[in-house]
Design a protein around this motif. Structure first.
Motif, PDB file in Angstrom:
ATOM      1  N   ALA A   1     -19.413 -36.145  31.577  1.00  0.00           N
ATOM      2  CA  ALA A   1     -18.346 -36.865  31.237  1.00  0.00           C
ATOM      3  C   ALA A   1     -16.697 -37.811  31.392  1.00  0.00           C
ATOM      4  O   ALA A   1     -15.955 -38.529  31.026  1.00  0.00           O
ATOM      5  N   VAL A   2     -16.540 -36.673  32.946  1.00  0.00           N
ATOM      6  CA  VAL A   2     -15.292 -37.627  33.201  1.00  0.00           C
ATOM      7  C   VAL A   2     -15.960 -39.134  33.505  1.00  0.00           C
ATOM      8  O   VAL A   2     -14.736 -40.270  33.356  1.00  0.00           O
TER       9      VAL A   2
ATOM     10  N   PRO B   1      -9.984 -30.978  40.210  1.00  0.00           N
ATOM     11  CA  PRO B   1     -10.117 -32.234  41.454  1.00  0.00           C
ATOM     12  C   PRO B   1     -11.291 -33.219  41.612  1.00  0.00           C
ATOM     13  O   PRO B   1     -10.959 -34.440  41.517  1.00  0.00           O
ATOM     14  N   TYR B   2     -12.144 -33.268  40.269  1.00  0.00           N
ATOM     15  CA  TYR B   2     -13.573 -34.050  40.396  1.00  0.00           C
ATOM     16  C   TYR B   2     -12.248 -35.112  39.380  1.00  0.00           C
ATOM     17  O   TYR B   2     -12.543 -36.512  39.761  1.00  0.00           O
TER      18      TYR B   2
ATOM     19  N   GLY C   1      -9.027 -40.580  38.372  1.00  0.00           N
ATOM     20  CA  GLY C   1      -8.226 -40.763  37.637  1.00  0.00           C
ATOM     21  C   GLY C   1      -7.757 -40.364  36.283  1.00  0.00           C
ATOM     22  O   GLY C   1      -7.194 -41.512  35.164  1.00  0.00           O
ATOM     23  N   VAL C   2      -8.108 -39.482  35.753  1.00  0.00           N
ATOM     24  CA  VAL C   2      -8.677 -39.347  34.401  1.00  0.00           C
ATOM     25  C   VAL C   2      -8.719 -37.914  34.457  1.00  0.00           C
ATOM     26  O   VAL C   2      -8.782 -36.989  34.203  1.00  0.00           O
TER      27      VAL C   2
ATOM     28  N   GLY D   1      -2.582 -33.472  36.619  1.00  0.00           N
ATOM     29  CA  GLY D   1      -3.498 -33.710  35.780  1.00  0.00           C
ATOM     30  C   GLY D   1      -4.330 -33.305  34.524  1.00  0.00           C
ATOM     31  O   GLY D   1      -5.208 -33.626  33.858  1.00  0.00           O
ATOM     32  N   VAL D   2      -3.181 -31.992  34.163  1.00  0.00           N
ATOM     33  CA  VAL D   2      -3.826 -32.064  32.643  1.00  0.00           C
ATOM     34  C   VAL D   2      -2.702 -31.487  31.223  1.00  0.00           C
ATOM     35  O   VAL D   2      -1.316 -31.849  32.448  1.00  0.00           O
ATOM     36  N   GLY D   3      -3.002 -31.519  30.309  1.00  0.00           N
ATOM     37  CA  GLY D   3      -2.022 -31.456  29.202  1.00  0.00           C
ATOM     38  C   GLY D   3      -2.500 -31.068  28.015  1.00  0.00           C
ATOM     39  O   GLY D   3      -3.885 -30.528  28.423  1.00  0.00           O
TER      40      GLY D   3
END
Length: 277
Positions: free
Chosen positions: A91-92, A133-134, A139-140, A174-176
């Motif tokens: 999905a990433v 990390p992936y 950049g996702v 990287g998390v929201g």
């Protein structure tokens, strides 16, 4: 509105218009109504092929406000948890190829046969920590979507904006969060938590619909904006005061709207977006 008069600030989540058919057909319909931002679901991307879906996005200059969906981390055994990580990595990859603003995570509920809700939440945290990390390398950003408590058992054991933000803070860069009015409008701590998310730049997506009274089906009886009890203008004011000015993404799971003609649904989305959002 006239055809091709762009509707700034509106995005269509493909869950709202599944009756529209293929990825390309839904995009064509959105463009007819001046809508140039979308949030596809993985099933549509898979059916079209990732390369073709990305080409359609690129050739039409579309903004992808989010990709739906990743998540569902808890599982009854290690093999299931590994399979979830692998699925989320795919999905990433899709989100990256589409240029999506984020991958929306519906984190998952209780594993089959389990009554251990804290344990399920721990699996979510562990799974996200492994995936992160992936996702960073691709950049996702990962957007945790807290779901209404009625979904805690089967879809999402993260049920308040505070829970989602606490987890995002623990995981770090990287998390929201994806804030969906349907799931959090009732929360007495909502204003404080939206402001908190804004201070930390953690609002990655904003989903709109309405809460009907009565609601006949908690999954598939969401309302068109203006047909229910959510104060959408106040909600938007809170979101924008917190610094989020991205698209308002219409995500309506509804037997009623799913049975209506595609162009009627999109025209109504545009009309209500302008009038009540």
């Amino acid at each position: 509105m006239s055809v091709n008069e762009n509707v700034e600030g509106l995005s269509i989540n493909f869950a709202t218009v599944r009756q529209g058919g293929s990825f390309g057909a839904i995009v064509d319909a959105c463009l007819r109504h001046g809508i140039t931002a979308i949030s596809p679901w993985r099933e549509h991307v898979e059916a079209a092929g990732l390369g073709e879906a990305a080409r359609i996005v690129r050739d039409n200059g579309l903004r992808v406000s989010g990709h739906c969906r990743g998540g569902f981390f808890p599982a009854a055994d290690e093999a299931g948890r590994r399979a979830a990580i692998d699925a989320n990595k795919r999905a990433v990859d899709e989100a990256a190829a589409l240029g999506a603003a984020c991958l929306v995570l519906v984190v998952g509920g209780l594993p089959a046969g389990s009554r251990d809700l804290p344990g399920a939440r721990a699996m979510v945290a562990e799974g996200m920590a492994e995936l992160l990390p992936y996702a960073r390398a691709a950049g996702v950003p990962l957007a945790i979507e807290p779901l209404h408590p009625s979904y805690a058992a089967d879809r999402a054991c993260i049920n308040t904006l505070k829970q989602a933000l606490d987890l995002a803070d623990t995981l770090g860069k990287g998390v929201g969060v994806a804030i969906d009015v349907y799931h959090v409008w009732w929360d007495p701590d909502l204003e404080t938590q939206i402001a908190r998310a804004g201070r930390n730049g953690q609002i990655l997506a904003y989903h709109i619909c309405d809460w009907l009274v009565p609601t006949k089906d908690p999954l598939n009886d969401r309302g068109m904006m203006g047909d229910g009890v959510i104060d959408l203008k106040r909600f938007r004011a809170l979101i924008e005061a917190a610094g989020f000015h991205g698209p308002q993404e219409v995500e309506i799971f509804s037997h009623h709207w799913g049975a209506r003609p595609l162009d009627e649904v999109l025209a109504t989305c545009v009309e209500r977006f302008r009038a009540v959002c």
